[in-house]
Design an enzyme around this catalytic site. Structure first.
Site, mmCIF file in Angstrom:
data_model
loop_
_atom_site.group_PDB
_atom_site.id
_atom_site.type_symbol
_atom_site.label_atom_id
_atom_site.label_comp_id
_atom_site.label_asym_id
_atom_site.label_seq_id
_atom_site.Cartn_x
_atom_site.Cartn_y
_atom_site.Cartn_z
ATOM 1 C CE LYS A 106 -3.318 2.426 3.234
ATOM 2 N NZ LYS A 106 -4.137 2.477 4.066
ATOM 3 C CG ASP A 147 -5.644 8.032 5.010
ATOM 4 O OD1 ASP A 147 -6.210 8.271 4.294
ATOM 5 O OD2 ASP A 147 -5.807 6.731 5.549
ATOM 6 C CE LYS A 157 -6.345 8.433 8.315
ATOM 7 N NZ LYS A 157 -7.071 7.427 9.096
ATOM 8 C CG ASP A 206 -1.991 5.179 5.030
ATOM 9 O OD1 ASP A 206 -1.612 4.249 5.551
ATOM 10 O OD2 ASP A 206 -3.159 5.628 4.487
ATOM 11 C CG ASP A 209 -9.810 7.479 6.794
ATOM 12 O OD1 ASP A 209 -8.737 7.349 6.290
ATOM 13 O OD2 ASP A 209 -9.887 7.429 8.117
ATOM 14 C CD GLU A 216 -6.638 5.254 2.535
ATOM 15 O OE1 GLU A 216 -7.491 5.437 3.468
ATOM 16 O OE2 GLU A 216 -5.506 4.897 3.172
ATOM 17 N NE ARG A 244 -10.648 -1.257 4.079
ATOM 18 C CZ ARG A 244 -11.282 -1.356 5.279
ATOM 19 N NH1 ARG A 244 -12.287 -2.037 5.549
ATOM 20 N NH2 ARG A 244 -10.703 -0.882 6.306
HETATM 21 N N1 BES Z 1 -4.202 4.244 7.126
HETATM 22 C C1 BES Z 1 -5.217 3.988 7.741
HETATM 23 C C2 BES Z 1 -5.123 3.033 9.079
HETATM 24 C C3 BES Z 1 -4.032 3.522 9.949
HETATM 25 C C4 BES Z 1 -4.696 3.822 11.199
HETATM 26 C C5 BES Z 1 -2.829 3.195 9.884
HETATM 27 C C6 BES Z 1 -3.733 4.256 11.992
HETATM 28 C C7 BES Z 1 -1.798 3.606 11.057
HETATM 29 C C8 BES Z 1 -2.411 4.133 12.012
HETATM 30 C C9 BES Z 1 -6.270 3.687 7.054
HETATM 31 O O1 BES Z 1 -6.546 3.921 5.636
HETATM 32 C C10 BES Z 1 -7.780 3.862 7.587
HETATM 33 O O2 BES Z 1 -7.878 4.986 7.815
HETATM 34 N N2 BES Z 1 -8.339 3.085 8.165
HETATM 35 C C11 BES Z 1 -9.705 3.055 8.793
HETATM 36 C C12 BES Z 1 -10.682 2.265 8.266
HETATM 37 C C13 BES Z 1 -12.214 2.409 8.657
HETATM 38 C C14 BES Z 1 -12.502 3.722 8.102
HETATM 39 C C15 BES Z 1 -13.185 1.345 8.196
HETATM 40 C C16 BES Z 1 -9.591 3.034 10.205
HETATM 41 O O3 BES Z 1 -8.710 2.199 10.603
HETATM 42 O O4 BES Z 1 -10.145 3.855 10.880
HETATM 43 ZN ZN ZN Z 2 -4.735 4.612 4.836
HETATM 44 MN MN MN Z 3 -7.559 5.615 5.528
#
Ligand code: BES
Ligand code: ZN
Ligand code: MN
Length: 488
Positions: A258, A263, A270, A281, A340, A342, A344
């Site tokens: 990825k 992000d 966020k 990210d 968010d 994104e 996947r």
């Molecule tokens: N890049 C983030 C995940 C992340 C969070 C990595 C904290 C490192 C530290 C990812 O893109 C994300 O935002 N995931 C969301 C998914 C949710 C919206 C289903 C999350 O984990 O909140």
């Molecule tokens: Zn992310």
């Molecule tokens: Mn995200």
């Protein structure tokens, strides 16, 4: 860092600081008798009542005026029965740091005996530990005046460990480079610039490299990747790196990373608190770049392709929206519940593209995919999911050997319906339950019957607290793990 090796016994090593690793329950006064004798018994003295018991990570420096080294640094290994490669790695890192803080630039590390591990493994671990503990990101701020840096490590073993040491040196340097990529601020690594770094690295290392830009992605129908990149003024890229040594024919192994260069969450923005950390990210892509570089440098006799979807997830009037439905590269329709989620979405196209173009023997992806993984496992293990037990077991074994540990979570078909959507084939976000698994089950929809494993490195790729050989920030997690897996 200069790393060399010798067969000389510990008592004959000449350096600035001599590192002596000592278990907590050493049965002799010291396992380093010859050194102890040469320095008038100060090692055994220290062990019998000067506050050094050999506890894990404990250090004590002893000056030896007139000796072959300016000083000794004792470092504890803890209880003998619990000493493993990671204990050794952390001990070397702690001792190297102590030696450096005391003004030494050169250290000598005689290898102890550790059950179940040969000298080559111990030498490799010591090499990684000294290089990785010395790492700092210095692109935008010089080192503090007067800071001493470690320059030379001399590893002493009864047998020849040159090969293992040289290999470990390359792996550790590539890990440091991956750390640099992760620590680079996002204004310096937008998708075009980040792709250019891969192109440069590939030219230096001797890898094939192809960059699919946004115009080409549109032609190809990489619509999921494009959707995530829509909000940014710099369009997404799909970077393909190939290591194809002569004689290594047949289907490649594909590693996917990825590469969200920043992000923000997009329209599902966020909260500001830790948003800056989202420069990390792209750590999955950095791990893939680092690993590909090592494979070329080590001439690994195996065909491997690295696939990294790069995009910047931004909110703007051009950004994709919650509720959008995207037709992904393989035709699967994706309901965007949350912009968010994104990672996947870009991985969906990367996995499908890899499957179609390379017909791989197996695929492994690495992604800072979910906050839920950080909640579940913290920073001591990455989450692992997969469709192939043999593949997952091999990855777990590589994790144990390198200290980049993995903990498996289920990808059972019972979880499949979590990602069902009422309006599309799949949705990119579901309820609060099983957040790590939800992300993995989404990816599973894009791998077909190719054996596949997924590593959620959200908790391990970027640290807000240092460990003995990982300063705060990017860890380079995955480079040592994947290299080990691909060369075991
Ligand atoms: N890049 C983030 C995940 C992340 C969070 C990595 C904290 C490192 C530290 C990812 O893109 C994300 O935002 N995931 C969301 C998914 C949710 C919206 C289903 C999350 O984990 O909140
Ligand atoms: Zn992310
Ligand atoms: Mn995200």
């Amino acid at each position: 860092m200069k790393i060399s090796t010798t067969n000389a016994p510990a008592a004959e090593l000449e350096s600035e600081a001599l590192i002596l690793a000592i278990p907590e329950d050493a049965d002799k006064p010291t396992p380093w008798e010859a050194v102890d004798a040469a320095v008038g018994g100060i090692v055994s003295d220290a062990l019998t009542g000067r506050g050094f018991e050999g506890k894990r990570g404990q250090t004590l420096s002893l000056s030896t005026p007139g000796g072959r080294s300016r000083e000794l640094v004792l470092v504890g290994l803890g209880p003998s029965a619990e000493i493993d490669l990671e204990v050794w790695r952390r001990a070397v890192a702690a001792a190297a740091t102590k030696a450096r803080q005391r003004g030494n630039r050169k250290i000598a590390v005689p290898l102890p005996e550790i059950d179940g591990h040969d000298a080559g493994e111990l030498a490799a671990a010591a090499t990684e530990a000294t290089i990785l503990t010395s790492y700092r990101y210095r692109e935008f701020k010089a080192a503090p005046a007067g800071r001493v840096e470690l320059r030379e490590v001399l590893i002493a073993a009864p047998v020849d460990v040159t090969d293992a040491t040289e290999r470990a040196h390359k792996v550790a340097d590539a890990t440091s480079w991956a750390r640099d990529l992760v620590n680079t601020p996002s204004n310096e690594k937008r998708p075009d610039a980040f792709a250019a770094l891969a192109v440069d690295m590939a030219a230096d290392a001797g890898l094939n490299c192809e960059v699919i830009d946004d115009a080409a992605a549109r032609e190809l129908g990489l619509n999921a990747l494009l959707a995530v990149g829509d909000g940014s003024a710099v369009g997404p890229r799909l970077v393909l790196l190939e290591h194809r040594p002569a004689g290594a024919e047949g289907p490649p192994t594909v590693i996917v990373g990825k590469g969200i260069t920043f992000d923000t969450g997009g329209i599902s923005l966020k909260p500001p608190q830790k948003m800056a950390d989202m420069k990390s990210d792209m750590a999955g892509a950095a791990a893939v770049y680092g690993t590909m570089r090592v494979l070329a440098e080590l001439d690994v006799p195996r065909r491997v392709v690295g696939v990294t979807p790069l995009a910047e997830n931004m909110p703007s009037s051009a950004a994709y929206r919650p509720g959008d439905i995207i037709r992904a590269y393989d035709g699967t329709t994706i309901e965007v519940v949350n912009t968010d989620a994104e990672g996947r979405v870009v991985l969906a196209d990367a996995l499908a593209y890899a499957r179609k173009h390379y017909e791989p023997r197996c695929m492994v992806d690495l992604a800072t995919l979910t906050g839920a993984c950080v909640v579940a496992l913290g920073s001591h293990a990455a989450g692992l999911m997969g469709t192939d037990d043999e593949l997952c077991d091999a990855l777990v074994a590589a994790g144990e050997a390198t200290g980049e540990r993995l903990w498996r979570l289920p990808a059972w078909r019972e979880y499949d319906e979590i990602v069902d959507s009422e309006v599309a084939n799949v949705r990119n976000s579901a309820g609060r339950a099983a957040g790590v698994v939800t992300a993995g089950m989404f990816l599973k929809r894009f791998v077909g019957d190719t054996p596949w494993a997924h590593l959620d490195i959200a908790g391990t790729a970027f640290l807000d607290k240092a460990t003995p050989y990982q300063p705060k920030g990017g860890t380079g997690f995955g480079v040592r793990l994947l290299t080990r897996w691909l060369t075991a």
